[in-house]
Design an enzyme around this catalytic site. Structure first.
Site: not given
Ligand code: 3HC
Length: 693
Positions: A62, A101, A323, A387, A409, A480, A638
């Site tokens: 979604a 989704g 070291d 350092k 640190s 810190n 983190y």
């Molecule tokens: N909705 C809106 N924006 C999203 C998104 C999402 N689901 N997933 C990723 N984006 C955006 C990020 O915010 C980022 O935006 P930015 O460039 O402006 O910062 C851009 O897309 C790229 O994302 P990443 O930097 O994370 O790109 P990666 O390639 O490293 O990872 C990914 C890609 C594995 C798809 C990762 O983005 C991810 O894990 N996304 C979330 C997936 C998720 O949680 N899906 C479930 C949503 S909840 C849902 O589906 C409810 C349903 O059950 C009803």
């Protein structure tokens, strides 16, 4: 259909193509385009429909940016009902990551084809949600209870081959997904394959399923303490067997909405965007190219240097660990090997993988061996003179474009940089202990650090799997520096009447991974003691904030390493045990400073400690040390065990209301200590204006 979705009739197949960069999220345009395409396909001459995505991935879920805004139809559950009940045979063609989704869309198709490199998953739990478009009902029907629990409560995606084994997909494509998925769909039509619907499967729970469910509940209660989504996911999985499909979907929807309205989900969604924002440096032009880093030198083979070496070697980067003596180097390498032996024993790495990683690490006692290093990270002990000496030597040895980083640190990066003829190449890279485990990396910008050097450190952080946050220069940097008022309030609560066990339990109950006094014992109380020895009385602040810690160190109680600190530790289990000797030390400090003990409530402890963090965080923002409030939240979640489902100290205070924060801190000012509770102007002003931090 819409800009994001196209539909074409290709022979006897209807092909729906989704194109909504960057991750094909199910935004309104995608939902409405798909609904329209499905309606067209229902009425045309197509015999099957294939859903394909353009770009880097299948639908990744979604659209999270739409959450919290007024929903616009068509709603995802309605779209997926249309897909599930479609008159034509439906096939999803998956590449990249089919998540949330997106995977629920695929699960609503009759068949699923995935490229071998693809992954599928239901990561909603990481956003404080549960799969809300049938995922909780279809997954157990297709793959069984155990897989459904794993997939949905971990939120971790699984590779295509594993999904095939578990019955979640039907075919793995080896090469060209579009071609293979279309050929697969045509074959299904030719074979008059049945329209398989996960929703039509009836699920019953046997005794072992019930046991799995109850075990999962109790494990999750410990592992995800305080989080509501994991338990709600289990409720939905139970419903998938106890109710019919439609009633199960209804239950899923109710619980999904409960999650959506839960502040935990708002906090976790905040963290999702916070992590991604932290990677962006506002002041650096995107045209600045980070330098290539192939060879890294690490100075100091102690616990920190060794942990940092592991991070780089695991990412396939060559490391030279330096070291002073052969003994120190050998001890450092042995410690790294011992860590990897544990990983092999626990099945996290194979012996072959460990050997490949170890082959990346060379050791030496000669700085000259760093002449060709692209980056050098100094991890010697916290002494500015030492350092500076290290950096002056590096200056004479390292190549002109090498990045020179200190893992300090607290020390001034500017003072360290001044020991070289190239301050623009110097910055801080502050890892957290144990460096091979903790995700946070603070990248500390000195006055003269160049954009290229900062961009390189941020890029390297990403490559070695860290979540990096940029910090400006101040004592203690972001994390810190904030810890000082937090630790101060913990010590003062103790002096005013709370026991160490009450303080730690209150904070852990609230969600911190470990209470502040237990953290002190883990880190070693002698560290703070030695640091205080360098300070004037005025710099040390209120004696009530360190009197007990000083006494403990003087009594040889240095924390876990000496078997006792604020607690005694069981030598075998390392379990902490409240100690009457500590109560006596606290009592004598109270008497000495004329402090009468009173009852301090858990609520007061939590509010004081968290507001102390956020108030200092606000000052850090005012001074421009942190780029944005959400970066501070990333640092705390983190690097300091702050619960992600509370969203970090800044989000937490913002979500509870800045007006509440001002009111509470005003009470502390009046009832506790005027100086400790001077309210950061950013909080006071924004509360008044009704603006976010
Ligand atoms: N909705 C809106 N924006 C999203 C998104 C999402 N689901 N997933 C990723 N984006 C955006 C990020 O915010 C980022 O935006 P930015 O460039 O402006 O910062 C851009 O897309 C790229 O994302 P990443 O930097 O994370 O790109 P990666 O390639 O490293 O990872 C990914 C890609 C594995 C798809 C990762 O983005 C991810 O894990 N996304 C979330 C997936 C998720 O949680 N899906 C479930 C949503 S909840 C849902 O589906 C409810 C349903 O059950 C009803």
């Amino acid at each position: 259909m819409t800009d994001a979705v196209s539909y074409t009739l290709e022979g006897n197949l209807g092909v729906i193509r989704v194109n909504n960069p960057p991750v094909n999220a199910l935004s309104h345009g995608v939902r409405s385009g798909m609904a329209e395409a499905l309606t067209t396909a229902a009425e045309d001459t197509s015999e099957a429909v294939v859903i394909l995505c353009e770009g880097r991935t299948f639908i990744a879920g979604a659209d999270i940016t739409e959450f919290g805004k007024p929903p616009k139809p068509p709603f995802l559950p309605d779209l997926l009902a249309q897909l599930d009940n479609h008159p034509k045979l439906t096939v999803a063609a998956i590449h990249g990551t089919a998540l949330g989704g997106g995977f629920e869309t695929a699960l609503s198709c009759n068949y699923r084809v995935a490229l071998a490199s693809a992954k599928v998953g239901l990561p909603e739990v990481k956003l404080g949600l549960l799969p809300g478009a049938g995922g909780t009902q279809r997954t157990p029907r297709l793959a069984g209870i155990a897989t459904a629990i794993d997939l949905m409560t971990s939120g971790n995606p699984i590779p295509a081959e594993a999904a095939l084994q578990k019955g979640l997909i039907d075919h793995v494509a080896r090469d060209n997904l579009a071609e293979e998925a279309i050929a697969y769909a045509k074959q299904l039509v030719a074979d008059q394959a049945p329209k398989r619907q996960a929703s039509a499967i009836t699920l019953t729970l046997n005794e072992s399923d019930r046991e799995l469910i109850s075990k999962a509940r109790s494990n999750l209660a410990k592992k995800t303490r305080g989080e509501s989504a994991p338990q709600r996911i289990i409720d939905c999985i139970e419903a998938s067997a106890e109710l019919d499909f439609d009633a199960g979907l209804k239950r899923e929807r109710e619980l999904f909405m409960a999650c959506m309205e839960d502040p935990q989900s708002a906090a976790l969604r905040h963290m999702f965007f916070a992590e991604r924002a932290a990677a962006k440096i506002d002041s650096i032009d995107t045209s600045v190219e980070p330098a290539q880093v192939q060879r890294v030198g690490i100075i100091g083979a102690g616990t920190m240097g060794g942990g940092i070496a592991m991070c780089f070697a695991q990412a396939g980067i060559q490391v030279t660990l330096i070291d002073m003596s052969d003994e120190a180097v050998t001890a450092g390498i042995s410690k790294i090997k011992a860590n990897y032996d544990i990983s092999v024993k626990r099945g996290r790495l194979s012996q072959d993988q460990v050997e490949a990683i170890m082959s990346q690490i060379k050791s030496s006692t000669h700085f000259e061996d760093l002449a060709d290093a692209d980056m050098v990270i100094e991890a010697v002990f916290e002494n500015l003179a030492v350092k500076k000496e290290v950096f002056a030597r590096l200056d004479t040895i390292c190549k002109a474009d090498a990045v020179l980083a200190s893992n300090t640190s607290y020390q001034s990066i500017d003072d360290i940089a001044a020991a070289t003829s190239r301050p623009e190449s110097v910055l801080g890279m502050h890892f957290f202990s144990p460096a091979n485990v903790m995700k946070l990396l603070e990248v500390v910008k000195g006055d003269k650090s160049s954009d290229r050097v900062i961009a390189t450190a941020m890029a390297v952080g990403k490559r070695i799997g860290k979540t990096s946050v940029l910090s400006g220069m101040c004592y203690g940097f972001i994390g810190n520096r904030m810890l000082r008022p937090y630790a101060r309030e913990a010590a003062l609560c103790m002096m005013e009447g709370a026991s160490p066990a009450q303080i730690d339990a209150a904070m852990e109950q609230w969600g911190m991974a470990m209470g502040p006094l237990a953290v002190g014992d883990l880190a070693g109380l002698d560290i703070g003691y030695k640091a205080r020895e360098q300070l004037t009385d005025e710099q040390k602040g209120d004696p009530a904030s360190y009197c007990v810690a000083d006494r403990l160190v003087q009594a040889g109680r240095l924390g876990q390493k000496s078997g006792a600190g604020y607690y005694r530790y069981d030598p075998e289990t390392r379990q902490r045990i409240a100690d009457p000797d500590v109560d006596a030390i606290i009592d004598s400090c109270r008497q000495e400073l004329g402090i009468a003990a009173r009852a301090v409530s858990d609520e007061e402890i939590v509010d004081r400690l968290i507001l102390a963090l956020a108030n200092e965080g606000a000052r850090i923002l005012e001074e421009g040390i942190a780029q944005r409030a959400s970066d501070i939240d990333v640092v705390y979640c983190y690097g300091y065990g702050f619960p992600r489902h509370r969203g970090g100290p800044m989000h937490y205070v913002q979500a509870r209301g800045l007006a509440w924060a001002v009111k509470r801190m005003t009470e502390f000012q009046q009832n506790l200590n005027q100086d400790n509770w001077s309210i950061a102007p950013l909080i006071a002003n924004n509360a008044e204006r009704g603006e976010a931090l």
